[in-house]
Structures are given as structure tokens and as C-alpha cells.
Design a protein around this motif. Structure first.
Motif, PDB file in Angstrom:
ATOM      1  N   GLU A   1      11.383  -8.375   7.093  1.00  0.00           N
ATOM      2  CA  GLU A   1      11.125  -9.313   5.839  1.00  0.00           C
ATOM      3  C   GLU A   1       9.762  -9.354   5.190  1.00  0.00           C
ATOM      4  N   GLN A   2       9.423 -10.566   6.434  1.00  0.00           N
ATOM      5  CA  GLN A   2       7.510  -9.974   5.761  1.00  0.00           C
ATOM      6  C   GLN A   2       6.913  -9.213   5.284  1.00  0.00           C
ATOM      7  N   ARG A   3       7.397  -8.054   5.910  1.00  0.00           N
ATOM      8  CA  ARG A   3       6.506  -6.509   5.585  1.00  0.00           C
ATOM      9  C   ARG A   3       6.623  -5.808   3.781  1.00  0.00           C
ATOM     10  N   PHE A   4       7.938  -6.809   3.994  1.00  0.00           N
ATOM     11  CA  PHE A   4       8.668  -6.502   2.238  1.00  0.00           C
ATOM     12  C   PHE A   4       7.720  -6.791   1.368  1.00  0.00           C
ATOM     13  N   GLN A   5       8.429  -8.365   1.633  1.00  0.00           N
ATOM     14  CA  GLN A   5       7.632  -9.373   0.492  1.00  0.00           C
ATOM     15  C   GLN A   5       6.360  -9.021   0.575  1.00  0.00           C
ATOM     16  N   SER A   6       5.223  -8.691   1.736  1.00  0.00           N
ATOM     17  CA  SER A   6       3.759  -8.745   1.884  1.00  0.00           C
ATOM     18  C   SER A   6       3.763  -7.824   0.199  1.00  0.00           C
ATOM     19  N   GLN A   7       4.056  -6.518   1.393  1.00  0.00           N
ATOM     20  CA  GLN A   7       3.895  -4.786  -0.049  1.00  0.00           C
ATOM     21  C   GLN A   7       3.952  -5.589  -0.862  1.00  0.00           C
ATOM     22  N   ALA A   8       5.336  -6.379  -1.778  1.00  0.00           N
ATOM     23  CA  ALA A   8       5.932  -6.430  -2.741  1.00  0.00           C
ATOM     24  C   ALA A   8       4.514  -6.988  -3.412  1.00  0.00           C
ATOM     25  N   VAL A   9       4.285  -7.898  -2.859  1.00  0.00           N
ATOM     26  CA  VAL A   9       3.193  -9.029  -4.051  1.00  0.00           C
ATOM     27  C   VAL A   9       2.456  -8.356  -3.711  1.00  0.00           C
ATOM     28  N   TRP A  10       1.535  -7.076  -3.002  1.00  0.00           N
ATOM     29  CA  TRP A  10      -0.056  -6.685  -3.404  1.00  0.00           C
ATOM     30  C   TRP A  10       0.503  -5.207  -3.975  1.00  0.00           C
ATOM     31  N   ARG A  11       1.803  -4.644  -4.824  1.00  0.00           N
ATOM     32  CA  ARG A  11       1.515  -3.383  -4.598  1.00  0.00           C
ATOM     33  C   ARG A  11       1.756  -3.549  -6.322  1.00  0.00           C
ATOM     34  N   VAL A  12       2.477  -5.659  -6.808  1.00  0.00           N
ATOM     35  CA  VAL A  12       2.293  -5.472  -8.448  1.00  0.00           C
ATOM     36  C   VAL A  12       0.737  -5.986  -8.227  1.00  0.00           C
ATOM     37  N   LEU A  13       0.325  -7.074  -7.816  1.00  0.00           N
ATOM     38  CA  LEU A  13      -1.043  -7.118  -8.019  1.00  0.00           C
ATOM     39  C   LEU A  13      -1.760  -5.797  -8.629  1.00  0.00           C
ATOM     40  N   SER A  14      -2.070  -4.785  -7.539  1.00  0.00           N
ATOM     41  CA  SER A  14      -2.822  -3.808  -7.019  1.00  0.00           C
ATOM     42  C   SER A  14      -2.478  -3.080  -8.894  1.00  0.00           C
ATOM     43  N   PHE A  15      -1.580  -2.716  -9.092  1.00  0.00           N
ATOM     44  CA  PHE A  15      -0.914  -2.378  -9.953  1.00  0.00           C
ATOM     45  C   PHE A  15      -2.145  -2.995 -11.541  1.00  0.00           C
ATOM     46  N   ILE A  16      -1.936  -4.776 -11.187  1.00  0.00           N
ATOM     47  CA  ILE A  16      -2.168  -4.968 -12.345  1.00  0.00           C
ATOM     48  C   ILE A  16      -3.950  -4.992 -12.119  1.00  0.00           C
ATOM     49  N   LEU A  17      -4.561  -4.972 -11.082  1.00  0.00           N
ATOM     50  CA  LEU A  17      -5.732  -4.834 -10.925  1.00  0.00           C
ATOM     51  C   LEU A  17      -6.726  -2.851 -11.552  1.00  0.00           C
ATOM     52  N   GLU A  18      -5.938  -1.769 -10.942  1.00  0.00           N
ATOM     53  CA  GLU A  18      -5.820  -1.185 -11.550  1.00  0.00           C
ATOM     54  C   GLU A  18      -5.854  -1.146 -12.667  1.00  0.00           C
ATOM     55  N   SER A  19      -5.109  -1.442 -13.563  1.00  0.00           N
ATOM     56  CA  SER A  19      -4.981  -0.804 -15.408  1.00  0.00           C
ATOM     57  C   SER A  19      -5.693  -2.142 -15.790  1.00  0.00           C
ATOM     58  N   LEU A  20      -6.475  -2.708 -15.242  1.00  0.00           N
ATOM     59  CA  LEU A  20      -7.701  -3.704 -15.690  1.00  0.00           C
ATOM     60  C   LEU A  20      -8.637  -2.767 -15.691  1.00  0.00           C
ATOM     61  N   ILE A  21      -9.308  -2.267 -14.454  1.00  0.00           N
ATOM     62  CA  ILE A  21     -10.358  -1.861 -13.944  1.00  0.00           C
ATOM     63  C   ILE A  21     -10.673  -0.363 -15.080  1.00  0.00           C
ATOM     64  N   PHE A  22      -9.432   0.579 -15.119  1.00  0.00           N
ATOM     65  CA  PHE A  22      -9.724   1.486 -15.953  1.00  0.00           C
ATOM     66  C   PHE A  22      -9.628   1.351 -17.519  1.00  0.00           C
ATOM     67  N   ILE A  23      -8.878   0.649 -17.790  1.00  0.00           N
ATOM     68  CA  ILE A  23      -8.962  -0.111 -19.543  1.00  0.00           C
ATOM     69  C   ILE A  23     -10.104  -0.173 -19.575  1.00  0.00           C
ATOM     70  N   LEU A  24     -10.729  -1.221 -19.072  1.00  0.00           N
ATOM     71  CA  LEU A  24     -12.282  -1.547 -19.101  1.00  0.00           C
ATOM     72  C   LEU A  24     -13.227  -0.767 -18.694  1.00  0.00           C
ATOM     73  N   ILE A  25     -13.893   0.007 -18.512  1.00  0.00           N
ATOM     74  CA  ILE A  25     -13.786   1.565 -17.963  1.00  0.00           C
ATOM     75  C   ILE A  25     -14.399   2.402 -19.150  1.00  0.00           C
ATOM     76  N   GLY A  26     -12.913   2.164 -19.845  1.00  0.00           N
ATOM     77  CA  GLY A  26     -13.135   3.082 -21.783  1.00  0.00           C
ATOM     78  C   GLY A  26     -13.159   1.354 -22.028  1.00  0.00           C
ATOM     79  N   LEU A  27     -13.013   0.815 -22.700  1.00  0.00           N
ATOM     80  CA  LEU A  27     -13.823  -0.263 -23.012  1.00  0.00           C
ATOM     81  C   LEU A  27     -14.950  -0.679 -23.049  1.00  0.00           C
ATOM     82  N   SER A  28     -15.575  -0.424 -22.013  1.00  0.00           N
ATOM     83  CA  SER A  28     -17.001  -0.545 -22.071  1.00  0.00           C
ATOM     84  C   SER A  28     -17.772   1.224 -22.928  1.00  0.00           C
ATOM     85  N   LEU A  29     -17.134   1.530 -23.570  1.00  0.00           N
ATOM     86  CA  LEU A  29     -17.999   2.554 -24.866  1.00  0.00           C
ATOM     87  C   LEU A  29     -18.472   1.621 -25.058  1.00  0.00           C
TER      88      LEU A  29
END
Length: 322
Positions: free
Chosen positions: A260-288
Motif C-alpha cells: 500500500e505504501q509503495r502504491f501511494q508513493s509511486q502514484a504521488v511521484w508519477r503525478v509530480l513527475s508529469f507536471i515537472l517534466e511538462s514544465l521543463i520542456f515547455i519552458l525550454i521552448g519558451l526560452s526561444l
């Protein structure tokens, strides 16, 4: 721009990243590429507010959690079985690419000192761990190839950092010490590994025996930032420290956490990972936008600079295949 306005721009970018991700999935395109192109398009939209962030803040905010998650989810058995080739890529391929890019850059720009050319090569030669994982996600590649490429991207930071540091020193002083470079490399690697091991075991103990549920997830976040900041503070590879910390936590997760702890931890981490990854790559494009502000349109469109950029990019690609 006030902090409230910056937060509104961040929310706008997250919304745009959701739409771009949907488009990328529908068209079966790499998500990272779609986000960069979308960010570049937003950069040239009239009236689009610019978002200037402190580079040091971006590095420490985005990189550690994404590195730790990538290392945490690494298949330890496959990683260990291919460690010899991963190290050959993380050291040898990065060095070869740096030399190739340096030579081509000096050929294209003969007035640029050799040391500066190799500094550019050291910057572009090591594949970024976050970018590698994002680009490889969902691609129909053999599992061993993915293990090699993702594994190298996790371990090549020390090589690129040493090459860059000594290229800059050579550019400033005109001298280069092979013995000093080797000593610095060993210090960066061994120091990063030791700090990562200490933080990884401490985090595994904390998340498994001291905290549970939300407290354990919060402690795992602190492990990501703590290992990176500690490594950078002591002058070793913070990236390597975070990676080793994540590998140890992933290796020990079945001992320290229940299902249960592994499932909860990975669920939170995956959501955060998606948000951070998305912001990183869109900011790279925005730096143009900042690039366009610093350069005139005539210089960007000139055949000479396009030829130089194309030659360096093709050299990186060709060197990686070699």
C-alpha cells in the motif's frame, strides 16, 4: 511581473502542457518534442507574457525529484547486468562526443580557441537524464537498449562536468592537467556515490520505519533535494548523489515499504513527475523568446549561423551513433 502573475503564467503553461500531451498521444509523437515545439510557438505569440526564472532555482527545483524517480524505477538487475557498457557510454562516449564536437566547432569557427570549442562539446555531449527518459518513453525499442541509454544518462554527469570545468580552466589559463582532471573526476564520482549511499539508506530507514503514508512520501521528496544539495555543497556530483540515493531507495523498497505504501508513493511521484517534466520542456521552448531578444532576426536567418548550428547538431548525432 509580480509573483501572482508568475503563478498565473505557470498555471497557463501547465494547461498548455495538458493539451500538447493529448495532441502528442493522439498523433503518436514524442511528448517532450511536442512540448518544446508548443513552448516555442507560445514564445512568438504576441502578448504572451514572458517567464524569467532563476536558472539555479530551476536546476535545484526540477532536477532532483525527476532524477530520483528515474533512478528509483530503474530495473536494478538489468542495470547491474549492463553496468560495464553503461560506464563505457557514460565515460567513453561522452569524451568521444566532446572531442568530435570540439574539432568540428573549431573547423567551423577557426577564431574560437580550442578550449572554448571543447567546452561547448562538454556541454552538449552528455545526454540529460530527464530528457532521455522522456524521449524514450513509449518508443518501440528493445528493453536492453532502453536500459543502456537511460543508465548512461544517469551516470554521465561527472564526465561532462569534469570535461567542462577543465576546458574552461584551459580557456582562461592556457594550461591543462591530465592528472588534475583524473583526480577531480574520482572526487566527483566517489564523493557523489558515498553521499548517495548514505542518503539512500537514511531515506529508506526514515520512510519505512519512522514515517508512513503522507509523511513517508514527504520524506522521500526531502531525500531527493537533500542528496542533491548536499552533494553540490560538498563540491561533488549532486546528480550522481541523487541517482545513487534513488537506486538504493528503489532497491530497498520491498524491505522498507508494504504494498500500500509503495502504491501511494509511486502514484504521488508519477503525478509530480508529469507536471515537472511538462514544465521543463515547455519552458525550454519558451526560452526561444529570450534568444530572439538577444539576437537580430537577420543574424538568426543567416546561412552561416544555420550552417554552423547544423554542423554541430549533426556531429553530436553522428558521434552518438559511432
Amino acid at each position: 511581473m509580480t509573483m501572482a502573475h508568475r503563478f498565473e503564467v505557470v498555471l497557463l503553461l501547465i494547461s498548455a502542457s495538458l493539451l500538447l500531451t493529448l495532441v502528442a498521444k493522439h498523433l503518436r509523437l514524442p511528448q517532450a518534442g511536442a512540448l518544446i515545439v508548443g513552448g516555442a510557438f507560445l514564445a512568438i505569440v504576441p502578448g504572451m507574457p514572458s517567464l524569467e526564472l532563476d536558472p539555479d532555482l530551476v536546476l535545484v527545483l526540477f532536477l532532483p525529484p525527476l532524477l530520483l524517480l528515474s533512478a528509483y524505477l530503474t530495473d536494478w538487475r538489468a542495470f547491474r547486468a549492463n553496468l560495464r557498457i553503461i560506464l563505457q557510454l557514460a565515460i567513453g562516449a561522452v569524451l568521444f562526443t566532446t572531442l568530435a564536437v570540439g574539432w568540428v566547432t573549431h573547423f567551423m569557427l577557426p577564431d574560437l580557441p580550442w578550449a572554448a570549442c571543447f567546452a561547448l562539446g562538454a556541454i552538449v555531449s552528455p545526454p540529460d537524464a530527464v530528457a532521455a527518459k522522456a524521449v524514450l518513453k513509449g518508443m518501440p525499442l528493445p528493453s536492453r537498449t532502453v536500459t543502456l541509454l537511460e543508465g548512461e544518462s544517469l551516470l554521465n554527469d561527472a564526465t561532462g562536468l569534469v570535461l567542462y570545468r577543465f576546458a574552461v580552466v584551459a580557456a582562461l589559463t592556457g594550461t591543462f592537467s591530465g592528472t588534475g582532471a583524473a583526480g577531480t573526476f574520482l572526487y566527483l564520482v566517489l564523493g557523489g556515490v558515498l553521499i548517495g549511499l548514505a542518503c539512500g539508506f537514511a531515506a529508506s530507514f526514515a520512510t519505512g520505519f519512522l514515517f508512513d503514508g503522507e509523511l513517508g512520501v514527504a520524506a522521500s521528496f526531502l531525500a531527493a533535494w537533500g542528496s542533491y544539495i548536499l552533494g553540490e555543497t560538498l563540491g561533488v556530483s549532486g546528480v550522481l548523489a541523487t541517482v545513487v540515493c534513488g537506486i538504493v531507495m528503489g532497491w530497498r523498497q520491498h524491505k522498507s515499504l508494504d504494498a500500500e505504501q509503495r502504491f501511494q508513493s509511486q502514484a504521488v511521484w508519477r503525478v509530480l513527475s508529469f507536471i515537472l517534466e511538462s514544465l521543463i520542456f515547455i519552458l525550454i521552448g519558451l526560452s526561444l523568446r529570450s534568444v530572439l531578444d538577444r539576437m537580430s532576426l537577420s543574424s538568426i536567418a543567416s546561412e552561416q549561423i544555420l550552417l554552423q548550428i547544423g554542423a554541430i547538431v549533426l556531429t553530436v548525432i553522428a558521434a552518438r551513433f559511432v
